[in-house]
Design an enzyme around this catalytic site. Structure first.
Site, PDB file in Angstrom:
ATOM      1  N   SER A  63       0.799  -1.237   0.000  1.00  0.00           N
ATOM      2  CA  SER A  63       0.000   0.000   0.000  1.00  0.00           C
ATOM      3  C   SER A  63       0.827   1.280   0.000  1.00  0.00           C
ATOM      4  O   SER A  63       0.266   2.363  -0.160  1.00  0.00           O
ATOM      5  CB  SER A  63      -0.937   0.031   1.201  1.00  0.00           C
ATOM      6  N   TYR A 188      -3.521  -2.668 -10.341  1.00  0.00           N
ATOM      7  CA  TYR A 188      -3.382  -2.375  -8.908  1.00  0.00           C
ATOM      8  C   TYR A 188      -2.501  -3.429  -8.224  1.00  0.00           C
ATOM      9  O   TYR A 188      -1.608  -3.084  -7.441  1.00  0.00           O
ATOM     10  CB  TYR A 188      -4.778  -2.316  -8.277  1.00  0.00           C
ATOM     11  N   TYR A 240      -4.219   4.031   7.855  1.00  0.00           N
ATOM     12  CA  TYR A 240      -5.539   3.389   8.005  1.00  0.00           C
ATOM     13  C   TYR A 240      -6.268   3.849   9.272  1.00  0.00           C
ATOM     14  O   TYR A 240      -6.187   5.009   9.653  1.00  0.00           O
ATOM     15  CB  TYR A 240      -5.412   1.851   7.984  1.00  0.00           C
ATOM     16  N   VAL A 258       1.213  -3.531   3.774  1.00  0.00           N
ATOM     17  CA  VAL A 258       1.228  -4.831   4.474  1.00  0.00           C
ATOM     18  C   VAL A 258       2.486  -5.656   4.195  1.00  0.00           C
ATOM     19  O   VAL A 258       2.668  -6.712   4.780  1.00  0.00           O
ATOM     20  CB  VAL A 258      -0.031  -5.690   4.202  1.00  0.00           C
TER      21      VAL A 258
HETATM   22  N1  GLN Z   1      -2.242  -5.245  -2.082  1.00  0.00           N
HETATM   23  C1  GLN Z   1      -2.801  -5.168  -0.764  1.00  0.00           C
HETATM   24  C2  GLN Z   1      -4.315  -5.313  -0.827  1.00  0.00           C
HETATM   25  O1  GLN Z   1      -4.939  -4.857  -1.744  1.00  0.00           O
HETATM   26  C3  GLN Z   1      -2.375  -3.866  -0.147  1.00  0.00           C
HETATM   27  C4  GLN Z   1      -2.924  -3.689   1.229  1.00  0.00           C
HETATM   28  C5  GLN Z   1      -2.014  -2.929   2.150  1.00  0.00           C
HETATM   29  O2  GLN Z   1      -0.817  -2.847   1.990  1.00  0.00           O
HETATM   30  N2  GLN Z   1      -2.622  -2.416   3.197  1.00  0.00           N
HETATM   31  O3  GLN Z   1      -4.906  -5.887   0.058  1.00  0.00           O
END
Ligand code: GLN
Length: 304
Positions: A63, A188, A240, A258
């Site tokens: 993310s 994405y 978040y 993540v």
């Molecule tokens: N690619 C991950 C997802 O779409 C990214 C989420 C994250 O890093 N919070 O769930």
């Protein structure tokens, strides 16, 4: 500022925190990363680089990519971005669907999954290959032409993208997706699967704290006001539904992923990136937050 000493101290103290987090396993490929790894880098506006631990190891930016993709889209479409995505903290998990229905398919902000999918939709509309344009952008910002996405991670995510598909289809039903959902999710997932090191990410984020200009090359990425606004969004939405606690403890605009990375900016001075794959319950690197908290405490420097 004695950054080397502070980094050494953080590295020496961080051990106990490395075991407390949990590696993301909903993207199976990410679960293969060893838990007890840690790296941190600081790059100053003057170009000095300080590093400790695995600061040159390339990890999955996940993310954190939302920040840079948003900078690209904001640069392309300007304020019309906000007709399709909000700019309020969500107070819900990064992959939550709950607000989308009551808010008519308009995501709260570009740093949660739903908002990032709208950003991807904009990029897919503009570029033949949004993922390649994104990779190119990251190469330019960090000055390293070998940066790329990791296809294994992207495919691993694609096989487990039910929630993201659900969000994208839901937004499409409200008319907030212009491109085919498969195209957007594909771009994405590849953007999230870009692999970069702490040093590279800190370099890439510098323009945000430098009025929109990459300090090492003088290249303008976005205008000064947009750089300020993106930094404000990082502060209010970058970590978040833990953002209040994060800003309370760290006091810097930041974006997490993540994969265990967090990039943070101290405007006019430096960008820092920390990586440790063990996550807390909100999906932020547990040791990473502690390390950044220590950094702003030891240096006495934050936004406040
Ligand atoms: N690619 C991950 C997802 O779409 C990214 C989420 C994250 O890093 N919070 O769930």
């Amino acid at each position: 500022m004695n950054y080397p000493r502070f980094l050494e101290q953080i590295h020496a103290d961080i051990g106990p925190w490395l075991e407390k987090g949990r590696v993301a396993d909903y993207i199976p490929e990410l679960a293969n990363v060893p838990l007890k790894t840690f790296g941190m880098a600081i790059v100053t506006m003057a170009g000095d680089v300080f590093r400790v631990g695995d600061a040159d190891y390339r990890f999955s930016i996940q993310s954190i990519s939302k920040l840079f993709a948003c900078a690209m889209a904001f640069g392309l479409v300007g304020d019309s971005l906000w007709l399709r995505v909000g700019r309020e903290p969500s107070g819900t998990a990064f992959n939550s669907l709950v607000q989308l229905e009551s808010e008519n398919g308009k995501p709260r902000n570009p740093f949660i999954n739903a908002g990032a999918l709208v950003v991807s939709d904009i990029l897919c509309r503009r570029f033949v290959s949004a993922e390649n344009a994104f990779v190119e952008f990251m190469r330019r910002l960090s000055g390293d032409k070998t940066i790329d996405y990791d296809l294994r991670v992207a495919e691993s995510e694609l096989r487990h993208s039910h929630r993201n598909y659900a969000m994208a289809h839901f937004m499409a039903s409200f008319g907030n997706m212009n491109m085919p959902v498969e195209v957007v999710i594909n771009a994405y997932s590849r953007q999230c699967a870009v692999a970069m090191s702490c040093v590279e990410l800190a370099k890439a984020a510098l323009f945000l704290g430098n009025q929109g200009i990459v300090p090492s090359t003088g290249e303008r990425v976005i205008d000064e006001t947009s750089a300020k606004r993106l930094s404000a969004l990082m502060l209010t939405c970058g970590t978040y539904d833990a953002v209040g606690d994060f800003v309370y403890r760290v006091g810097l605009p930041a974006k997490s992923g993540v994969g265990g990375g967090i990039v943070a900016v101290l405007p006019g001075e430096m960008a820092a990136c920390v990586w440790s794959p063990g996550l807390d319950n909100y999906g932020n690197s547990l040791a990473g937050v502690v390390a950044l908290e220590r950094l702003t405490t030891l240096t006495g420097r934050s936004l406040f």
